[in-house]
Write a protein that holds these residues in place. Sequence first.
Motif, PDB file in Angstrom:
ATOM      1  N   VAL A 154       0.983  -1.283   0.009  1.00 36.50           N
ATOM      2  CA  VAL A 154      -0.051  -0.065   0.189  1.00 36.50           C
ATOM      3  C   VAL A 154       1.089   1.279  -0.026  1.00 36.50           C
ATOM      4  O   VAL A 154       0.561   2.129  -0.532  1.00 36.50           O
ATOM      5  CB  VAL A 154      -1.030  -0.078   1.272  1.00 36.50           C
ATOM      6  CG1 VAL A 154      -1.769   1.355   1.272  1.00 36.50           C
ATOM      7  CG2 VAL A 154      -1.685  -1.318   1.261  1.00 36.50           C
ATOM      8  N   GLN A 155       1.684   1.295   0.835  1.00 31.32           N
ATOM      9  CA  GLN A 155       2.915   2.236   0.924  1.00 31.32           C
ATOM     10  C   GLN A 155       4.323   1.598   1.103  1.00 31.32           C
ATOM     11  O   GLN A 155       4.322   1.024   2.132  1.00 31.32           O
ATOM     12  CB  GLN A 155       2.381   3.525   1.969  1.00 31.32           C
ATOM     13  CG  GLN A 155       3.607   4.406   2.050  1.00 31.32           C
ATOM     14  CD  GLN A 155       3.211   5.597   3.082  1.00 31.32           C
ATOM     15  OE1 GLN A 155       1.913   5.851   3.336  1.00 31.32           O
ATOM     16  NE2 GLN A 155       3.961   5.914   4.194  1.00 31.32           N
ATOM     17  N   PHE A 156       5.338   1.846   0.514  1.00 30.89           N
ATOM     18  CA  PHE A 156       6.599   1.302   0.474  1.00 30.89           C
ATOM     19  C   PHE A 156       7.047   1.885   1.643  1.00 30.89           C
ATOM     20  O   PHE A 156       7.428   3.256   2.138  1.00 30.89           O
ATOM     21  CB  PHE A 156       7.358   1.573  -0.698  1.00 30.89           C
ATOM     22  CG  PHE A 156       9.057   1.145  -0.406  1.00 30.89           C
ATOM     23  CD1 PHE A 156       8.884  -0.279  -0.497  1.00 30.89           C
ATOM     24  CD2 PHE A 156       9.933   1.840  -0.360  1.00 30.89           C
ATOM     25  CE1 PHE A 156      10.367  -0.782  -0.341  1.00 30.89           C
ATOM     26  CE2 PHE A 156      11.163   1.500  -0.015  1.00 30.89           C
ATOM     27  CZ  PHE A 156      11.453   0.173  -0.272  1.00 30.89           C
ATOM     28  N   ASP A 157       7.547   0.839   2.455  1.00 38.19           N
ATOM     29  CA  ASP A 157       8.211   1.075   3.771  1.00 38.19           C
ATOM     30  C   ASP A 157       9.494   0.139   3.845  1.00 38.19           C
ATOM     31  O   ASP A 157       9.738  -0.961   3.981  1.00 38.19           O
ATOM     32  CB  ASP A 157       7.449   0.801   5.188  1.00 38.19           C
ATOM     33  CG  ASP A 157       8.085   1.166   6.424  1.00 38.19           C
ATOM     34  OD1 ASP A 157       9.400   1.438   6.386  1.00 38.19           O
ATOM     35  OD2 ASP A 157       7.639   0.952   7.431  1.00 38.19           O
ATOM     36  N   PRO A 158      10.721   0.951   3.668  1.00 40.26           N
ATOM     37  CA  PRO A 158      12.091   0.026   3.591  1.00 40.26           C
ATOM     38  C   PRO A 158      12.401  -0.724   4.823  1.00 40.26           C
ATOM     39  O   PRO A 158      13.177  -1.803   4.401  1.00 40.26           O
ATOM     40  CB  PRO A 158      13.004   1.099   3.188  1.00 40.26           C
ATOM     41  CG  PRO A 158      12.496   2.375   3.638  1.00 40.26           C
ATOM     42  CD  PRO A 158      10.947   2.270   3.462  1.00 40.26           C
ATOM     43  N   VAL A 159      11.650  -0.520   5.854  1.00 34.31           N
ATOM     44  CA  VAL A 159      12.146  -1.167   7.053  1.00 34.31           C
ATOM     45  C   VAL A 159      11.106  -2.402   7.425  1.00 34.31           C
ATOM     46  O   VAL A 159      11.131  -2.815   8.391  1.00 34.31           O
ATOM     47  CB  VAL A 159      12.096  -0.069   8.294  1.00 34.31           C
ATOM     48  CG1 VAL A 159      13.046  -0.911   9.389  1.00 34.31           C
ATOM     49  CG2 VAL A 159      12.962   1.150   7.690  1.00 34.31           C
ATOM     50  N   TYR A 160      10.049  -2.451   6.455  1.00 34.59           N
ATOM     51  CA  TYR A 160       9.100  -3.470   6.730  1.00 34.59           C
ATOM     52  C   TYR A 160       9.422  -4.802   7.112  1.00 34.59           C
ATOM     53  O   TYR A 160       9.162  -5.314   8.278  1.00 34.59           O
ATOM     54  CB  TYR A 160       8.139  -3.798   5.464  1.00 34.59           C
ATOM     55  CG  TYR A 160       7.096  -4.408   5.539  1.00 34.59           C
ATOM     56  CD1 TYR A 160       5.579  -4.214   6.403  1.00 34.59           C
ATOM     57  CD2 TYR A 160       7.032  -5.733   5.105  1.00 34.59           C
ATOM     58  CE1 TYR A 160       4.775  -5.077   6.419  1.00 34.59           C
ATOM     59  CE2 TYR A 160       5.825  -6.775   5.306  1.00 34.59           C
ATOM     60  CZ  TYR A 160       4.731  -6.193   6.107  1.00 34.59           C
ATOM     61  OH  TYR A 160       3.569  -7.105   6.146  1.00 34.59           O
ATOM     62  N   PHE A 161      10.274  -5.090   6.673  1.00 37.19           N
ATOM     63  CA  PHE A 161      10.719  -6.676   6.839  1.00 37.19           C
ATOM     64  C   PHE A 161      11.883  -6.660   8.091  1.00 37.19           C
ATOM     65  O   PHE A 161      11.705  -7.602   9.003  1.00 37.19           O
ATOM     66  CB  PHE A 161      11.555  -7.477   5.782  1.00 37.19           C
ATOM     67  CG  PHE A 161      10.612  -8.049   4.602  1.00 37.19           C
ATOM     68  CD1 PHE A 161       9.756  -8.990   4.883  1.00 37.19           C
ATOM     69  CD2 PHE A 161      10.899  -7.340   3.561  1.00 37.19           C
ATOM     70  CE1 PHE A 161       8.918  -9.250   4.016  1.00 37.19           C
ATOM     71  CE2 PHE A 161       9.862  -7.739   2.386  1.00 37.19           C
ATOM     72  CZ  PHE A 161       8.988  -8.716   2.557  1.00 37.19           C
ATOM     73  N   LYS A 162      12.581  -5.776   8.463  1.00 38.14           N
ATOM     74  CA  LYS A 162      13.203  -5.546   9.777  1.00 38.14           C
ATOM     75  C   LYS A 162      12.247  -5.517  10.743  1.00 38.14           C
ATOM     76  O   LYS A 162      12.670  -5.774  11.866  1.00 38.14           O
ATOM     77  CB  LYS A 162      14.029  -4.143   9.410  1.00 38.14           C
ATOM     78  CG  LYS A 162      15.401  -4.295   8.670  1.00 38.14           C
ATOM     79  CD  LYS A 162      16.211  -3.071   8.595  1.00 38.14           C
ATOM     80  CE  LYS A 162      17.421  -3.220   7.714  1.00 38.14           C
ATOM     81  NZ  LYS A 162      18.469  -1.818   8.052  1.00 38.14           N
ATOM     82  N   TRP A 163      11.100  -4.694  10.726  1.00 37.74           N
ATOM     83  CA  TRP A 163      10.325  -4.785  11.829  1.00 37.74           C
ATOM     84  C   TRP A 163       9.825  -5.870  11.914  1.00 37.74           C
ATOM     85  O   TRP A 163       9.237  -6.330  13.393  1.00 37.74           O
ATOM     86  CB  TRP A 163       9.059  -3.901  11.535  1.00 37.74           C
ATOM     87  CG  TRP A 163       9.313  -2.525  11.901  1.00 37.74           C
ATOM     88  CD1 TRP A 163       9.614  -1.236  11.023  1.00 37.74           C
ATOM     89  CD2 TRP A 163       9.139  -1.999  13.199  1.00 37.74           C
ATOM     90  NE1 TRP A 163       9.672  -0.286  11.634  1.00 37.74           N
ATOM     91  CE2 TRP A 163       9.592  -0.411  12.889  1.00 37.74           C
ATOM     92  CE3 TRP A 163       8.961  -2.094  14.546  1.00 37.74           C
ATOM     93  CZ2 TRP A 163       9.669   0.466  14.130  1.00 37.74           C
ATOM     94  CZ3 TRP A 163       8.953  -1.311  15.473  1.00 37.74           C
ATOM     95  CH2 TRP A 163       9.389   0.023  15.219  1.00 37.74           C
TER      96      TRP A 163
END
Length: 509
Positions: A154-163
Amino acid sequence: MTINRRELLGYSAAALGVAAVGLPRIAKAAAGELTIAYNVNLPSWDPTTGPSAVNPTIQGLYQSVFDQFIPQKPDLSFAPGLLTEWGWNDDRTKVTMTVREGVTWHDGSPFTPEDVVWSLQRAGDEKTGNPIQFVWKNVNNFKIDGNKITGDVVQFDPVYFKWMSFLTGYILPKAYYEKVGAEGFEKAPIGTGPYMVEKFERNAFLRLKANANYWGGKPAFENVTIKFVTDAASRVAEIESGSSQVTLEIPYEEYDRLIAKDGLAGSCKNVSDIGMIFFNNKDAMLDKNVRQAAVMAVDKELLVKRLLRGYGQPIATLETPEYAAFDPSIKVEHNPEKAKELLAASGYSPEKPAKVTIQTTKGFKPKDYEMVQAIVGMWRKVGIEATIEVYEIAKHYELRAAHKLAPAAFYNWGNAIGDPTTSTGFAMFGPSPHSSWKTDDLDAKIGPLWGEKDEAKRIAGWKAVDKYIAEQAYVLPLLQFAQPIVHAKGVNVVQHISGALLPALMTPA
């Protein structure tokens, strides 16, 4: 086996053999029994909702029972776990995940991709009260094909997988949770983790039993009792008497004393926690000369050497050497004479000081209050007069969220995934509820970095932001904390840089 608090006390004295301190304790540890004196209580068993979910000091307890989407090794690197593969497509519009097969929940039911999708959807639903919902909502429309999952960005978050390795990044059992509800889960939580909850008495202890079916291999200790001992002196007594075989977060002078005793050993390595002083953009701190003087006047090397007995590492930015955007070329000088010149340019001097209030915790971290006392003394010499105000950590959260911190406020910031968004980003970006400094110039520099898809450009951008913050003296980074752990020599303990104390990483010596 189940025990209550009274039985626990008897267990500590009898089963661990405290009448003969030393060998009986070590022998018991080798037989598969381990007791840990922990420094905090466990308020809730749901690791994804409420204030407990973002409390870094209890993540080690959660990680003993539940698995995160992606686990971290002790050096903070990421490793395959319940997700064996993960990633983006080329244009960052979709995510893909591969789910480990053959895993079971603690009740024996199979772990499935549906559990992963349900956990992600629940985390992204603002109605569930996940404090990191703003991250999880960025991917939806999940689809399952065998053990493969895809989702739409929906909205790119470069830290998504790190979270997925950080706060609230846990997988919970869909069918079991829907069957027992939130209240039932609180009473009898299950996960896929290395240990199963056998007995839990709030504010007293937690009894864990090794998960023989753990996908990562059965833990070395069959039974682990975790006592909640929030008083540091009591934790020292626990380890010294032999009532517990492991403890942590004790005063450094006690650490040095205890590891010199027969039968005890320890480790005290730098972890991902940092001590810092937030500046609030009000009153005297609006004056750049005052801020720069406040930073230059502080001798961080002296604080570490004298107050922390050499444990810890002075830092110049909100990044530590383990973080992705650490830049050793950014320096902040200690120069009291230049600090005086800056203050004089703004009309201040030791005889006519700039007056501020500084808030601090007392005993939350080793020597926190004493460090602030020393800093106030250093400031006084150059022309800043600070009044100390002590607050509880819960009050700090409340004041920071309302942008009502004093002009200066001590805090301990943890960043176990080592990403600049979760150090500099959330601490310094004005719209963030976690920030204290809120000005348009800094927000304009940070804003574009949140969605930057080029990783090298993203990290370089954060380094530039850190340099700008250091030049403007918008915050006072102090040090990277070292975490003291003391243990019986009959136990091997692997220290995790995140600060999580994990029984699954302990083995008989």
